[in-house]
Motif scaffolding. Structure first.
Motif, PDB file in Angstrom:
ATOM      1  N   LYS A 159       0.854  -1.196   0.000  1.00  0.00           N
ATOM      2  CA  LYS A 159       0.000   0.000   0.000  1.00  0.00           C
ATOM      3  C   LYS A 159       0.888   1.243   0.000  1.00  0.00           C
ATOM      4  CE  LYS A 159      -4.049  -1.890   2.053  1.00  0.00           C
ATOM      5  NZ  LYS A 159      -5.235  -1.601   2.741  1.00  0.00           N
ATOM      6  N   GLY A 160       0.472   2.238  -0.724  1.00  0.00           N
ATOM      7  CA  GLY A 160       1.240   3.477  -0.803  1.00  0.00           C
ATOM      8  C   GLY A 160       0.868   4.422   0.336  1.00  0.00           C
TER       9      GLY A 160
ATOM     10  N   VAL B  60      -0.852  11.351   2.884  1.00  0.00           N
ATOM     11  CA  VAL B  60      -0.850  12.619   2.153  1.00  0.00           C
ATOM     12  C   VAL B  60      -2.220  13.277   2.211  1.00  0.00           C
ATOM     13  CG1 VAL B  60      -0.555  13.663  -0.130  1.00  0.00           C
ATOM     14  CG2 VAL B  60       1.020  11.889   0.625  1.00  0.00           C
ATOM     15  N   GLU B  61      -3.273  12.528   2.034  1.00  0.00           N
ATOM     16  CA  GLU B  61      -4.626  13.083   2.112  1.00  0.00           C
ATOM     17  C   GLU B  61      -4.934  13.574   3.516  1.00  0.00           C
ATOM     18  OE1 GLU B  61      -7.172  10.003   0.705  1.00  0.00           O
ATOM     19  OE2 GLU B  61      -6.487  10.187  -1.365  1.00  0.00           O
TER      20      GLU B  61
ATOM     21  N   VAL C 129      -6.304  17.515   7.625  1.00  0.00           N
ATOM     22  CA  VAL C 129      -6.032  17.996   8.980  1.00  0.00           C
ATOM     23  C   VAL C 129      -5.605  19.464   8.953  1.00  0.00           C
ATOM     24  CG1 VAL C 129      -4.499  17.726  10.970  1.00  0.00           C
ATOM     25  CG2 VAL C 129      -5.555  15.728   9.945  1.00  0.00           C
ATOM     26  N   SER C 130      -4.774  19.853   7.994  1.00  0.00           N
ATOM     27  CA  SER C 130      -4.354  21.257   7.940  1.00  0.00           C
ATOM     28  C   SER C 130      -5.534  22.187   7.661  1.00  0.00           C
ATOM     29  CB  SER C 130      -3.249  21.448   6.900  1.00  0.00           C
ATOM     30  OG  SER C 130      -3.735  21.157   5.614  1.00  0.00           O
ATOM     31  N   ILE C 131      -6.435  21.782   6.801  1.00  0.00           N
ATOM     32  CA  ILE C 131      -7.641  22.590   6.543  1.00  0.00           C
ATOM     33  C   ILE C 131      -8.510  22.656   7.799  1.00  0.00           C
ATOM     34  CG2 ILE C 131      -9.814  22.655   5.251  1.00  0.00           C
ATOM     35  CD1 ILE C 131      -8.224  21.589   2.839  1.00  0.00           C
ATOM     36  N   CYS C 132      -8.637  21.550   8.508  1.00  0.00           N
ATOM     37  CA  CYS C 132      -9.425  21.538   9.757  1.00  0.00           C
ATOM     38  C   CYS C 132      -8.798  22.440  10.815  1.00  0.00           C
ATOM     39  CB  CYS C 132      -9.554  20.112  10.280  1.00  0.00           C
ATOM     40  SG  CYS C 132     -10.628  19.077   9.273  1.00  0.00           S
TER      41      CYS C 132
END
Length: 143
Positions: free
Chosen positions: A3-4, A9-10, A15-18
């Protein structure tokens, strides 16, 4: 099957937007708190000043009001207080700034300008005093 790091990344973006949204809500809450404090303290101090018959000097009253505001405000900074005494009312203007460096938050909270003004007016009617003045004027005209 390997799994990558897509979820990591998402999650960073989400979290930064929240965090930014949460910070904006906190600043808005502090702004509302300080507006209410400015209104209530200014009205309370003006009412006390008027109930004493304005025996206290305006400069002393302004310094005392600024001191009370400074102790209760969380976000805003009071620059100056201007009482304007009229015949039957006092108009008090409180000039304040929001000392934050984020231009978007400043635009949202204070309408883009650095300086905002809160204005309130309190009526003070002393019926006996005005009646006495009126009677004195009538006597003067009759002479």
């Amino acid at each position: 099957m390997k799994k990558g790091g897509y979820f990591t990344v998402e999650a960073v973006f989400v979290v930064s937007i929240c965090i930014w949204i949460f910070a904006a809500l906190v600043f808005q809450g502090l702004h509302v708190h300080d507006r209410v404090v400015i209104e209530s303290v200014t009205n309370e101090q003006t009412a006390q000043w008027l109930s004493k018959g304005k025996e206290e000097k305006a400069e002393t009253w302004k310094k005392k009001t600024e001191k009370v505001l400074e102790s209760r405000l969380l976000l805003m900074k009071v620059n100056k207080i201007e009482p304007e005494d009229r015949q039957t009312k006092v108009i008090v203007k409180v000039h304040y700034t929001i000392p934050i460096s984020l231009p978007y938050m400043k635009k949202i909270l204070s309408g883009g300008s650095g300086l905002s003004v809160f204005e309130t007016e309190r009526e003070h009617v002393c019926g006996a005093k005005y009646r006495w003045d009126h009677e004195a004027l009538l006597e003067k005209k009759g002479e």
